[in-house]
Design an enzyme around this catalytic site. Structure first.
Site, PDB file in Angstrom:
ATOM      1  N   CYS A 120     -42.555 -46.159 -16.917  1.00  0.00           N
ATOM      2  CA  CYS A 120     -41.874 -46.363 -16.857  1.00  0.00           C
ATOM      3  C   CYS A 120     -40.735 -44.686 -17.481  1.00  0.00           C
ATOM      4  O   CYS A 120     -41.044 -44.749 -18.201  1.00  0.00           O
ATOM      5  CB  CYS A 120     -41.740 -47.953 -17.484  1.00  0.00           C
ATOM      6  N   LYS A 195     -43.477 -59.418 -11.594  1.00  0.00           N
ATOM      7  CA  LYS A 195     -43.348 -58.629 -13.388  1.00  0.00           C
ATOM      8  C   LYS A 195     -41.853 -59.154 -13.456  1.00  0.00           C
ATOM      9  O   LYS A 195     -40.485 -58.760 -13.133  1.00  0.00           O
ATOM     10  CB  LYS A 195     -42.978 -56.765 -13.796  1.00  0.00           C
ATOM     11  N   ARG A 217     -32.201 -57.364 -19.028  1.00  0.00           N
ATOM     12  CA  ARG A 217     -33.608 -56.636 -17.571  1.00  0.00           C
ATOM     13  C   ARG A 217     -33.707 -56.938 -16.417  1.00  0.00           C
ATOM     14  O   ARG A 217     -34.005 -56.857 -14.740  1.00  0.00           O
ATOM     15  CB  ARG A 217     -34.913 -56.224 -17.621  1.00  0.00           C
ATOM     16  N   GLU A 233     -42.598 -59.712  -3.358  1.00  0.00           N
ATOM     17  CA  GLU A 233     -42.590 -58.204  -3.934  1.00  0.00           C
ATOM     18  C   GLU A 233     -44.242 -58.254  -4.229  1.00  0.00           C
ATOM     19  O   GLU A 233     -44.673 -56.171  -3.609  1.00  0.00           O
ATOM     20  CB  GLU A 233     -42.836 -59.073  -5.511  1.00  0.00           C
ATOM     21  N   LYS A 248     -47.114 -60.671 -14.633  1.00  0.00           N
ATOM     22  CA  LYS A 248     -47.143 -60.131 -15.991  1.00  0.00           C
ATOM     23  C   LYS A 248     -46.160 -61.173 -16.548  1.00  0.00           C
ATOM     24  O   LYS A 248     -44.992 -60.908 -15.053  1.00  0.00           O
ATOM     25  CB  LYS A 248     -46.744 -58.708 -16.425  1.00  0.00           C
ATOM     26  N   SER A 274     -46.984 -59.519 -25.356  1.00  0.00           N
ATOM     27  CA  SER A 274     -47.081 -58.739 -26.520  1.00  0.00           C
ATOM     28  C   SER A 274     -46.613 -60.323 -27.361  1.00  0.00           C
ATOM     29  O   SER A 274     -47.335 -60.978 -27.852  1.00  0.00           O
ATOM     30  CB  SER A 274     -46.239 -57.978 -27.496  1.00  0.00           C
ATOM     31  N   TYR A 313     -53.932 -57.381 -25.781  1.00  0.00           N
ATOM     32  CA  TYR A 313     -54.375 -57.059 -27.315  1.00  0.00           C
ATOM     33  C   TYR A 313     -55.151 -57.646 -27.378  1.00  0.00           C
ATOM     34  O   TYR A 313     -56.039 -56.968 -28.770  1.00  0.00           O
ATOM     35  CB  TYR A 313     -52.755 -57.721 -28.437  1.00  0.00           C
TER      36      TYR A 313
HETATM   37  C1  PBG Z   1     -41.633 -51.517 -19.559  1.00  0.00           C
HETATM   38  C2  PBG Z   1     -43.362 -52.859 -20.361  1.00  0.00           C
HETATM   39  C3  PBG Z   1     -42.990 -53.677 -21.446  1.00  0.00           C
HETATM   40  C4  PBG Z   1     -44.501 -53.859 -20.919  1.00  0.00           C
HETATM   41  C5  PBG Z   1     -44.915 -53.314 -21.047  1.00  0.00           C
HETATM   42  N1  PBG Z   1     -44.196 -52.199 -20.056  1.00  0.00           N
HETATM   43  C6  PBG Z   1     -41.634 -54.166 -21.671  1.00  0.00           C
HETATM   44  C7  PBG Z   1     -40.122 -54.631 -20.377  1.00  0.00           C
HETATM   45  O1  PBG Z   1     -40.365 -53.948 -20.012  1.00  0.00           O
HETATM   46  O2  PBG Z   1     -38.794 -54.551 -21.308  1.00  0.00           O
HETATM   47  C8  PBG Z   1     -44.118 -55.257 -21.788  1.00  0.00           C
HETATM   48  C9  PBG Z   1     -45.961 -55.520 -22.381  1.00  0.00           C
HETATM   49  C10 PBG Z   1     -45.522 -56.692 -23.553  1.00  0.00           C
HETATM   50  O3  PBG Z   1     -44.649 -57.885 -24.112  1.00  0.00           O
HETATM   51  O4  PBG Z   1     -46.479 -56.367 -23.974  1.00  0.00           O
HETATM   52  N2  PBG Z   1     -40.906 -51.761 -18.867  1.00  0.00           N
HETATM   53 ZN    ZN Z   2     -39.809 -50.373 -18.972  1.00  0.00          ZN
END
Ligand code: PBG
Ligand code: ZN
Length: 326
Positions: A120, A195, A217, A233, A248, A274, A313
Site C-alpha cells: 500500500c 476491506k 478513505r 469485490e 477486514k 488494531s 496481534y
Molecule cells: C493500509 C492498512 C491499514 C491496515 C492494514 N493495512 C490501515 C488503513 O487502511 O487505514 C489496518 C490494520 C489494523 O488496523 O490493524 N492500507
Molecule cells: Zn493504505
C-alpha cells in the site's frame, strides 16, 4: 422426536465428550502475526494504543522473528514505517526501502518463516492516502503502476506472499501481471478483497503513522453498511488472480466472513484489526474481562464463521496458550 428423549446436554457433561464433538479448533497453524518495521537501530518503540505491540528497527526485528518461530507461528505480515514520506510514496517501491531491507534480512537468517508483505502507499505518502492524489482526489489508475512496482520490489527482496491492501480497482490484476512478467509466477497474492472503511483501524494508524491528512478513505474502502458488495469485490479479486482472499475487520463482520466462505472456495483470511485488539487489551487491563478466555472465544468464533487464516496481534499470546493446553 424431542425432549425428553433428545437432550443436547448429554454431550456437554464431560470435557472429553466435549472434545470429541467439538466442531472448530483454533490452531497455531492458522495464525499470522503483523509486525511494524522502522528505520534506526536498537529501536523497540511501544505503540501506546496497542500494549504489547512495537515498532522494531531491523536489528531487533530479527530477535522478535526468532521468538515467533520458536512459537511455531507460520507467517508474519510486514508493515514499514519509512524515514521520509512524499506525495508519491517513493519509500514503498524503493529497492532499499524499509520493508525490502527487512524481507532480505529475515529471509537471510530465517528462510523458513513465511514473510507476507502489505502493499500500500499510505505509510509512505505525506498525505496518508493509499494512492496518489490530485486536487484531493485519490487517482485509481495512476496509482496502480506504483502499487505493482511496490509488489515487484517486495518479491525481488524475497517476500513469500504479496498482500495488496490499497483497495484500488484492478490492483490485483496489475500486480499479478507484473509479477508474472518478471518471473514471480509462483508468488501468491493474498488480496484484502473485502476491506471496509473502518474506525477500528485507529490504533494501527498510530503505529504506522498513516492517518490520512485530509478527508477519509470512504471513496476507496467499503461502506460498512454493505454486505452484498463484498461478493462483488471478492469475485473481482478472484478473477484477477487472488490466491487467498480476506475480510477486514473481523469482529463486526462475522456475517460477511460466513457469506464469503459460502460463496468462494479460496482460502479465506480474516484480519482481527488494531482497534479490536486495543479494546480487549484495555478491558483486560481494567480487570473487566478475562483476556485469555475472551481472545480464545473471539478467534474460535472467526473459525466458526469460516476463517482459514487469522491475522492477529494476539498471535504470540495465543500460540503460547495453545501450547500450554496441549
Ligand atoms: C493500509 C492498512 C491499514 C491496515 C492494514 N493495512 C490501515 C488503513 O487502511 O487505514 C489496518 C490494520 C489494523 O488496523 O490493524 N492500507
Ligand atoms: Zn493504505
Amino acid at each position: 422426536m424431542q425432549f425428553p428423549r433428545i437432550r443436547l446436554r448429554r454431550l456437554r457433561y464431560k470435557e472429553n465428550i466435549r472434545r470429541l464433538v467439538r466442531e472448530n479448533r483454533l490452531s497455531v497453524d492458522d495464525l499470522v502475526y503483523p509486525l511494524f518495521v522502522t528505520y534506526g537501530n536498537n529501536i523497540k518503540k511501544p505503540i501506546t494504543s496497542m500494549p504489547g505491540v512495537y515498532n522494531f528497527s531491523l536489528d531487533l526485528l530479527l530477535a522478535e522473528i526468532s521468538q515467533i518461530i520458536e512459537l511455531k507461528i507460520p507467517a508474519v505480515l510486514l508493515f514499514g514505517i519509512p524515514e521520509k514520506k512524499d506525495s508519491v510514496g517513493s519509500g514503498a517501491y524503493d529497492e532499499e526501502g524499509i520493508v525490502q531491507q527487512a524481507v532480505r534480512a529475515i529471509k537471510a537468517k530465517y528462510p523458513e518463516i513465511i514473510v507476507i508483505t502489505d502493499v500500500c502507499l499510505c505509510e509512505y505518502t505525506d498525505h496518508g492516502h493509499c494512492g496518489i492524489i490530485e486536487e484531493n482526489e485519490i487517482l485509481n489508475d495512476q496509482s496502480l503502476q506504483l502499487l505493482a512496482k511496490t509488489a515487484l520490489s517486495h518479491a525481488r527482496a524475497g517476500a513469500d506472499i504479496i498482500a495488496p491492501s490499497d483497495m484500488m480497482d484492478g490492483s490485483v490484476a496489475v500486480i499479478r501481471d507484473k509479477l508474472d512478467r518478471q518471473g514471480f509466477q509462483n508468488i501468491p497474492i493474498m488480496a484484502y478483497s473485502v476491506k471496509y472503511a473502518s474506525s477500528y483501524y485507529g490504533p494501527f494508524r498510530e503505529a504506522a503513522g498513516s492517518a490520512p491528512k485530509f478527508g477519509d478513505r470512504r471513496s476507496y474502502q467499503m461502506d460498512f453498511a454493505n454486505g452484498l458488495e463484498a461478493i462483488r469485490e471478492t469475485a473481482l479479486d478472484v478473477d484477477e488472480g487472488a490466491d487467498i482472499i480476506m475480510v477486514k475487520p473481523a469482529l463486526a463482520y462475522m456475517d460477511v466472513i460466513r457469506m464469503i466462505k459460502e460463496n468462494f472456495n479460496s482460502p479465506l483470511a480474516v484480519y482481527n484489526v488494531s482497534g479490536e485488539y486495543s479494546m480487549v487489551k484495555a478491558a483486560a487491563k481494567m480487570g473487566w474481562i478475562d483476556e485469555r478466555a475472551v481472545v480464545m472465544e473471539t478467534l474460535t468464533g472467526f473459525k466458526r464463521a469460516g476463517a482459514d487464516i487469522i491475522i492477529t496481534y494476539h498471535a504470540k499470546d495465543v500460540a503460547g496458550w495453545i501450547r500450554e493446553d496441549c
